[in-house]
Design a protein around this motif. Structure first.
Motif, PDB file in Angstrom:
ATOM      1  N   UNK A   2      -3.169  -9.013  -0.075  1.00  0.00           N
ATOM      2  CA  UNK A   2      -2.822  -7.629  -0.416  1.00  0.00           C
ATOM      3  C   UNK A   2      -4.007  -6.683  -0.385  1.00  0.00           C
ATOM      4  N   UNK A   3      -5.168  -7.230  -0.772  1.00  0.00           N
ATOM      5  CA  UNK A   3      -6.353  -6.381  -0.841  1.00  0.00           C
ATOM      6  C   UNK A   3      -6.720  -5.845   0.544  1.00  0.00           C
ATOM      7  N   UNK A   4      -6.694  -6.750   1.515  1.00  0.00           N
ATOM      8  CA  UNK A   4      -7.030  -6.326   2.878  1.00  0.00           C
ATOM      9  C   UNK A   4      -5.961  -5.371   3.423  1.00  0.00           C
ATOM     10  N   UNK A   5      -4.706  -5.659   3.100  1.00  0.00           N
ATOM     11  CA  UNK A   5      -3.625  -4.775   3.547  1.00  0.00           C
ATOM     12  C   UNK A   5      -3.842  -3.361   3.017  1.00  0.00           C
ATOM     13  N   UNK A   6      -4.227  -3.270   1.757  1.00  0.00           N
ATOM     14  CA  UNK A   6      -4.475  -1.942   1.176  1.00  0.00           C
ATOM     15  C   UNK A   6      -5.662  -1.255   1.825  1.00  0.00           C
ATOM     16  N   UNK A   7      -6.687  -2.063   2.111  1.00  0.00           N
ATOM     17  CA  UNK A   7      -7.886  -1.550   2.770  1.00  0.00           C
ATOM     18  C   UNK A   7      -7.492  -0.932   4.131  1.00  0.00           C
ATOM     19  N   UNK A 381     -14.242  -3.150  13.480  1.00  0.00           N
ATOM     20  CA  UNK A 381     -13.358  -3.039  12.330  1.00  0.00           C
ATOM     21  C   UNK A 381     -11.956  -2.617  12.776  1.00  0.00           C
ATOM     22  N   UNK A 382     -11.903  -1.638  13.682  1.00  0.00           N
ATOM     23  CA  UNK A 382     -10.596  -1.184  14.186  1.00  0.00           C
ATOM     24  C   UNK A 382      -9.826  -2.333  14.835  1.00  0.00           C
ATOM     25  N   UNK A 391      -0.706  -9.290  13.050  1.00  0.00           N
ATOM     26  CA  UNK A 391      -0.520 -10.704  12.668  1.00  0.00           C
ATOM     27  C   UNK A 391       0.377 -10.840  11.438  1.00  0.00           C
ATOM     28  N   UNK A 392       0.286  -9.874  10.538  1.00  0.00           N
ATOM     29  CA  UNK A 392       1.034  -9.985   9.275  1.00  0.00           C
ATOM     30  C   UNK A 392       2.196  -9.002   9.184  1.00  0.00           C
TER      31      UNK A 392
END
Ligand code: GP9
Length: 406
Positions: A2-7, A381-382, A391-392
């Motif tokens: 979730x953290x990466x998704x929010x990022x 990063x992009x 992927x998710x």
């Protein structure tokens, strides 16, 4: 997690911000006709062979249109389908293979879907097998109401891979005319496809001493396609369709592969032989035509295929944060990222294979600065964010979360 998704969501929300409102909603209630042209590279534009223009029709239409002459293709393993994917989604191609196959289980906020919310009907046209590049599955996912593939056409004239561009445009136009307005028509041409060997069917075009060469054959095929594009555009003008439509036309990817780079270099007079020498010729034309030939001119902003979708979002007032490219009219800070991690900004090209920076104007090598290093990291990063998002299936997740918090 979730953290990466929010990022990623935070990053995209930031990236979507623009500094102006030029051409905002200029497309309101207008039709959008987008033509993706097989293997149309910029080096043939406004160029002559044996005293004859290679693309006389496009050259003529350029003068009545807004021409982006610094537009690069960004395709990877999915080639033509990657060009479609980027132009309709502004998400990066897959790191290997084709996004059209790998990510066809995902949810998207594609151009047809967003236009649908504004009452648009949408159709995709391509005169080849429906399943090729998984188009039949992806066009549904992207929200096209209808796909006119090989089976929808009368295959009355075939050149090379399939239906000739001439017949393709004629038959497509018949359908388009029957659509309720406003509509989005997306046409993908076919005849000018590698290896350009149907030279007996392209019509006469004298390529002089290039006769019988790979380059010569390409020029003949693109000269043929230019003629068909000219007839199509002239027809749209004549029957009044153009008065209420915005036309977007662009090339999908290279025609001359790297193993023919010597032929390319000799044709365009390129004397260098490094990464930059190759890269500077990997442009495809992007042409936008507005009703009554408005806004014509040349725009030389450094840009690429990831940028057309954000630009259209601005022009048709479509809202989605999920796009990595940048609006061509309102974002000065350019970043064109290639799947390899190479990138361009307004001034510099960075090659991930030679690990060198080149001045876009002079081709001279330039030293890395902190600012350039940051951009290099931003480019990676992009790509990473886009891969993770795909992927998710994050667009689906974000959309569901939004619904829940309403
Ligand atoms: C065929 C076509 C070809 O449907 O679009 O794609 P390409 O081989 O150029 O990627």
């Amino acid at each position: 997690d979730d953290e990466k998704a929010n990022e990623i969501k935070t990053y995209l929300t930031e990236n979507t911000k623009t500094s102006g409102s030029k051409f905002k909603n200029i497309g309101k209630d207008k039709n959008l006709i987008m033509i993706q042209v097989e293997a149309l590279q910029s080096f043939v534009i406004n160029k002559k062979v044996e005293g004859e223009e290679i693309t006389p029709n496009l050259n003529r239409w350029l003068k009545k249109s807004l021409y982006f002459d610094n537009y690069y293709y960004q395709v990877a393993g999915g080639n033509t389908s990657d060009a479609e994917f980027m132009s309709n989604n502004s998400l990066y191609p897959a790191s290997s293979g084709a996004a059209y196959y790998i990510y066809s289980g995902d949810e998207f906020n594609s151009l047809p879907k967003l236009l649908d919310k504004k009452g648009y009907y949408s159709a995709a046209f391509h005169g080849y097998k429906e399943g090729f590049w998984n188009r039949n599955a992806m066009y549904v996912k992207e929200g096209f109401d209808k796909f006119y593939g090989e089976k929808s056409f009368n295959l009355d004239e075939q050149i090379g891979l399939g239906l000739s561009d001439e017949s393709f445009f004629k038959q497509s136009l018949e359908q388009i005319k029957s659509f309720k307005e406003p509509y989005y028509s997306f046409l993908v041409t076919l005849t000018s496809h590698f290896p350009f060997e149907a030279t007996d069917k392209y019509g006469d075009f004298n390529v002089g001493n290039l006769e019988g060469t790979f380059m010569g054959n390409y020029l003949k095929s693109i000269h043929y396609t230019d003629k068909q594009l000219g007839m199509f555009l002239d027809q749209l003008e004549k029957d009044g369709t153009m008065d209420n439509s915005i036309i977007v036309l662009y090339g999908d990817h290279f025609a001359i592969p790297r193993n023919h780079s010597e032929e390319l270099f000799s044709f365009v007079g390129e004397t260098g032989n490094d990464e930059f020498a190759w890269m500077r010729h990997q442009k495809v034309p992007l042409i936008m035509h507005f009703p009554k030939d408005a806004h014509k001119g040349v725009n030389s902003v450094v840009s690429g295929q990831m940028d057309i979708f954000p630009t259209l979002c601005n022009m048709f007032d479509l809202k989605t944060p999920y796009k990595f490219g940048r609006d061509l009219f309102n974002v000065k800070d350019r970043l064109v990222v290639f799947r390899t991690g190479s990138f361009m900004d307004n001034k510099v090209f960075y090659s991930s294979s030679s690990k060198k920076y080149y001045d876009l104007k002079t081709g001279e090598e330039v030293a890395e600065t902190d600012a350039l290093k940051k951009k290099k990291e931003e480019a990676l990063k992009q790509l990473d964010y886009s891969d993770t998002l795909l992927d998710h299936n994050l667009i689906k997740k974000f959309t569901e979360n939004n619904e829940m918090s309403k």
